[in-house]
Design a protein around this motif. Structure first.
Motif, PDB file in Angstrom:
ATOM      1  N   HIS A 149      -7.329   7.107  -4.914  1.00 13.84           N
ATOM      2  CA  HIS A 149      -6.226   6.150  -4.665  1.00 13.84           C
ATOM      3  C   HIS A 149      -6.485   5.312  -3.461  1.00 13.84           C
ATOM      4  O   HIS A 149      -6.044   3.950  -3.838  1.00 13.84           O
ATOM      5  N   PHE A 150      -6.768   5.501  -2.448  1.00 14.31           N
ATOM      6  CA  PHE A 150      -6.836   4.686  -1.321  1.00 14.31           C
ATOM      7  C   PHE A 150      -7.947   3.494  -1.695  1.00 14.31           C
ATOM      8  O   PHE A 150      -7.339   2.356  -1.514  1.00 14.31           O
ATOM      9  N   TYR A 151      -9.036   3.803  -2.074  1.00 14.69           N
ATOM     10  CA  TYR A 151      -9.927   2.739  -2.442  1.00 14.69           C
ATOM     11  C   TYR A 151      -9.457   1.735  -3.524  1.00 14.69           C
ATOM     12  O   TYR A 151      -9.832   0.778  -3.329  1.00 14.69           O
TER      13      TYR A 151
ATOM     14  N   ALA B 133      -1.202  14.082  -0.099  1.00 13.65           N
ATOM     15  CA  ALA B 133      -2.211  14.855  -0.827  1.00 13.65           C
ATOM     16  C   ALA B 133      -3.529  14.022  -0.755  1.00 13.65           C
ATOM     17  O   ALA B 133      -4.476  14.769  -1.286  1.00 13.65           O
ATOM     18  N   GLU B 134      -3.817  12.832  -0.240  1.00 14.88           N
ATOM     19  CA  GLU B 134      -4.818  12.306  -0.261  1.00 14.88           C
ATOM     20  C   GLU B 134      -5.935  12.836   0.671  1.00 14.88           C
ATOM     21  O   GLU B 134      -5.796  13.518   1.600  1.00 14.88           O
ATOM     22  N   ARG B 135      -7.179  12.641   0.172  1.00 14.44           N
ATOM     23  CA  ARG B 135      -8.495  13.076   1.009  1.00 14.44           C
ATOM     24  C   ARG B 135      -9.612  11.992   1.226  1.00 14.44           C
ATOM     25  O   ARG B 135      -9.423  11.204   0.507  1.00 14.44           O
ATOM     26  N   LEU B 136     -10.182  12.252   2.200  1.00  9.69           N
ATOM     27  CA  LEU B 136     -11.384  11.186   2.236  1.00  9.69           C
ATOM     28  C   LEU B 136     -12.491  12.017   1.274  1.00  9.69           C
ATOM     29  O   LEU B 136     -12.479  13.023   1.263  1.00  9.69           O
ATOM     30  N   PRO B 137     -13.516  11.092   1.049  1.00 10.92           N
ATOM     31  CA  PRO B 137     -14.667  11.575   0.333  1.00 10.92           C
ATOM     32  C   PRO B 137     -15.499  12.680   1.233  1.00 10.92           C
ATOM     33  O   PRO B 137     -15.373  12.661   2.570  1.00 10.92           O
TER      34      PRO B 137
ATOM     35  N   ARG C 216      -6.438   5.382   8.311  1.00 12.57           N
ATOM     36  CA  ARG C 216      -7.212   4.253   7.515  1.00 12.57           C
ATOM     37  C   ARG C 216      -6.200   3.274   6.896  1.00 12.57           C
ATOM     38  O   ARG C 216      -6.697   2.132   6.667  1.00 12.57           O
ATOM     39  N   TYR C 217      -4.928   3.735   6.846  1.00  9.28           N
ATOM     40  CA  TYR C 217      -4.050   2.687   6.063  1.00  9.28           C
ATOM     41  C   TYR C 217      -3.560   1.698   7.059  1.00  9.28           C
ATOM     42  O   TYR C 217      -3.792   0.453   6.616  1.00  9.28           O
TER      43      TYR C 217
ATOM     44  N   SER D 259      -6.298   1.189  -4.308  1.00  4.65           N
ATOM     45  CA  SER D 259      -5.024   0.182  -3.801  1.00  4.65           C
ATOM     46  C   SER D 259      -5.527  -0.959  -2.921  1.00  4.65           C
ATOM     47  O   SER D 259      -5.040  -1.809  -2.573  1.00  4.65           O
TER      48      SER D 259
ATOM     49  N   ILE E 206     -17.747   9.357  -5.948  1.00 11.94           N
ATOM     50  CA  ILE E 206     -16.751  10.201  -5.750  1.00 11.94           C
ATOM     51  C   ILE E 206     -16.649  11.639  -6.881  1.00 11.94           C
ATOM     52  O   ILE E 206     -16.533  12.409  -6.522  1.00 11.94           O
TER      53      ILE E 206
ATOM     54  N   GLN F 171      -5.419  -1.575   7.569  1.00 13.56           N
ATOM     55  CA  GLN F 171      -5.771  -2.514   6.578  1.00 13.56           C
ATOM     56  C   GLN F 171      -4.850  -3.658   6.510  1.00 13.56           C
ATOM     57  O   GLN F 171      -3.917  -3.709   7.425  1.00 13.56           O
TER      58      GLN F 171
ATOM     59  N   GLU G 235     -17.413  15.238  -6.199  1.00 18.20           N
ATOM     60  CA  GLU G 235     -16.152  16.375  -6.444  1.00 18.20           C
ATOM     61  C   GLU G 235     -16.455  17.242  -7.729  1.00 18.20           C
ATOM     62  O   GLU G 235     -15.931  18.417  -7.451  1.00 18.20           O
TER      63      GLU G 235
ATOM     64  N   LEU H  99       1.022  -1.139  -0.046  1.00 19.41           N
ATOM     65  CA  LEU H  99       0.334  -0.012   0.077  1.00 19.41           C
ATOM     66  C   LEU H  99       0.870   1.187   0.137  1.00 19.41           C
ATOM     67  O   LEU H  99       1.948   1.241   0.605  1.00 19.41           O
ATOM     68  N   TYR H 100       0.412   2.148  -0.606  1.00 20.54           N
ATOM     69  CA  TYR H 100       1.014   3.550  -0.809  1.00 20.54           C
ATOM     70  C   TYR H 100       0.409   4.537  -0.524  1.00 20.54           C
ATOM     71  O   TYR H 100      -0.799   4.992  -0.967  1.00 20.54           O
ATOM     72  N   ALA H 101       0.742   5.237   0.793  1.00 16.41           N
ATOM     73  CA  ALA H 101       0.008   6.558   1.263  1.00 16.41           C
ATOM     74  C   ALA H 101       0.587   7.738   1.008  1.00 16.41           C
ATOM     75  O   ALA H 101       2.026   7.669   1.209  1.00 16.41           O
ATOM     76  N   HIS H 102       0.143   8.652   0.366  1.00 13.75           N
ATOM     77  CA  HIS H 102       0.604   9.791   0.276  1.00 13.75           C
ATOM     78  C   HIS H 102      -0.132  11.233   0.997  1.00 13.75           C
ATOM     79  O   HIS H 102      -1.308  11.067   1.248  1.00 13.75           O
TER      80      HIS H 102
ATOM     81  N   GLU I 100      -6.682  11.859  -5.719  1.00 16.83           N
ATOM     82  CA  GLU I 100      -6.552  12.181  -4.314  1.00 16.83           C
ATOM     83  C   GLU I 100      -7.384  11.542  -3.197  1.00 16.83           C
ATOM     84  O   GLU I 100      -7.167  11.042  -2.256  1.00 16.83           O
ATOM     85  N   VAL I 101      -8.545  11.006  -4.035  1.00 16.07           N
ATOM     86  CA  VAL I 101      -9.707  10.365  -2.942  1.00 16.07           C
ATOM     87  C   VAL I 101      -9.599   9.147  -3.544  1.00 16.07           C
ATOM     88  O   VAL I 101     -10.065   8.147  -2.564  1.00 16.07           O
TER      89      VAL I 101
END
Lengths: 239, 249
Positions: free
Chosen positions: B150-152, A75-79, A132-133, B154, B166, A136, B170, A70-73, B147-148
């Motif tokens: 990516h998590f889902y 700039a990520e946002r939640l919905p 959240r990461y 991966s 999403i 997982q 957005e 997994l790659y977390a960075h 940005e939103v």
């Protein structure tokens, strides 16, 4: 867990200068490792190659004992809809609720749970994202400046906690903070400032792998930081 | 409140233009046959006003139905067009090419096949505002929000519904603006259809008045069109604001 890169080359589409040219590097986990280097040397690019987000132009990248990267960075946002708590609970697998509870406490995001993600400060957003990461299932988690906006005591607390909670996992932490990577990493992989031909080697410097708040003597820490900065190219060679 | 402001703004512009028209008439000494006097306009307003208002209402109803149909169609086709499958590629290519064609030129064929009733007006209204909507919808639905997402992606949680949710969320402001903006286009489409061949609606009233050089009726029709369009647009804006508010909660 092993990662091996051999003669890896990569140039961004439309770019002229390669980011990597014949890069050979390897890592053997588990443990806490870091990528260090100045902006633009290819830390995030290497991370994206490892998590197969992008494909190398040439060369080989092989992994053993890794089924989930997994790659977390940063700039990520939640919905934007729903509360942070709803989102975190929604992505937490069965049986991981106690871990989520501990992480909420360690990352001190309890006050964020009823809020929307957009209503949080930058530091809170970072802490929610890493939480959240961590709930997982993963073998390797790459953390690309995910705590960049978090204050130092909180950052130290989180890094120490994840090292003690996930001893059998591998973390690759990307940071511009030489002191931090020297303190917490088993090894720091320093990407030197690239030339027009791109980066072709990674220098490995052993870190202090600290597991407690108070650890190594300051002189040793200073020495490590100096080595890291020198390898990265910010210290002029002695005449 | 917004509706009242919009109506007042429209009424102000309408009466300024009317005064300018009467000023031109007075300045150049134009006949009542060409530009009716204010009293003639008032007489027509009293005698024809109720019927013309109903005709404009009829047009508005068709425009609303056509607009709704276009939004539903654009959403459905946009869902197909967002995918990277062969169907998606064909849909996108067809949409980009067809939107360059003036739909109003096809209107006579629609009247030939469907007659001059409701279905022709409805189809033309929806076709005219459909393509701008479709292009925007395809653009929004197929543009990743990395940005939103990516998590889902991966963690293997990103299904088509979440992806769509999403991207819609957005781009909510953009979508609402496009839907509200196309409301006017739907009204234009319906009136154009009525000009061409229909036997109902305010476009038909204007066409008859045009043949009789009856500018008073045309001015009255324009007033009702502007009045009802303003109400419709402000209702759409209100609905858009409610959707935006609900989405942010």
């Amino acid at each position: 867990m092993e990662i091996h890169c051999r003669n890896l080359s990569y140039t961004y589409p439309g770019g002229t200068d390669p980011v990597f040219h014949g890069l050979t590097w390897s890592l053997t986990g588990p443990g806490f490792f870091s990528f260090f280097g100045f902006s633009g040397v290819g830390k995030s690019t290497l991370a994206r190659l490892i998590c197969k987000d992008i494909k190398p132009e040439s060369g080989q990248l092989t992994m053993k004992g890794v089924s989930r990267v997994l790659y977390a960075h940063n700039a990520e946002r939640l919905p934007g809809w729903g509360s942070v708590g709803d989102h975190l609970r929604g992505v937490t697998g069965r049986g991981r609720e106690p871990l989520l509870k501990d992480l909420i406490e360690t990352c001190r995001i309890g006050s964020c749970m009823e809020k929307g993600f957009n209503g949080l400060s930058m530091g809170q957003k970072n802490r929610v994202n890493i939480t959240r990461y961590l709930v997982q299932n993963f073998d390797l988690l790459i953390l690309d400046e995910v705590l960049a906006n978090v204050d130092e005591p909180a950052r130290n607390r989180i890094l120490l906690s994840l090292k003690s909670w996930f001893p059998d996992k591998t973390f690759v932490y990307i940071s511009h903070n030489a002191l931090e990577v020297a303190r917490f990493s088993r090894s720091v992989f320093v990407l030197p400032q690239g030339t027009d031909q791109g980066v072709d080697f990674v220098r490995e410097i052993s870190g202090l792998d600290q597991t407690r708040q108070r650890g190594a003597p300051p002189e040793l820490l200073q020495q490590k930081v100096y080595s890291i900065l020198k390898a990265a190219g910010s210290v002029l060679p002695e005449s | 409140m917004n509706t009242v402001v919009r109506l007042v703004q429209f009424a102000a512009i309408y009466f300024v233009v009317l005064v300018l028209l009467l000023g031109v008439k007075w300045l150049w000494g134009l006949s009542d046959y060409l530009v009716p006097s204010l009293s003639d306009i008032m007489k027509i307003a009293v005698s024809e006003g109720p019927n013309d208002f109903l005709a404009a209402l009829n047009t508005l109803m068709v425009a609303i139905m056509g607009h709704g149909l276009a939004v539903v169609l654009a959403t459905l086709v946009g869902l197909v067009g967002r995918s990277t499958s062969i169907a998606g590629n064909i849909t996108r290519t067809a949409a980009y090419n067809l939107q360059a064609y003036p739909i109003v030129a096809v209107a006579p064929i629609i009247f030939l096949f469907l007659g001059d009733g409701l279905s022709s007006r409805l189809l033309i209204a929806s076709m005219i505002c459909y393509f701008p909507l479709l292009l925007s919808f395809i653009g929004v639905f197929s543009q990743p929000v990395d940005e939103v997402e990516h998590f889902y992606r991966s963690t293997g949680r990103l299904n088509w519904f979440l992806e769509l949710r999403i991207r819609t969320f957005e781009n909510m402001d953009k979508l609402i603006t496009v839907v509200v903006g196309s409301g006017t286009t739907a009204m234009v489409g319906t009136i154009v259809a009525e000009f061409l061949a229909a036997t109902n609606g305010i476009g038909y009233v204007i066409r008859k008045a045009l043949y009789q050089n009856d500018l008073a009726t045309i001015l009255l029709a324009l007033f009702f069109i502007g009045f009802l369009s303003s109400i419709y647009l402000s209702l759409l804006e209100y609905a858009g604001a409610r959707v935006r508010k609900a989405a942010n909660q």
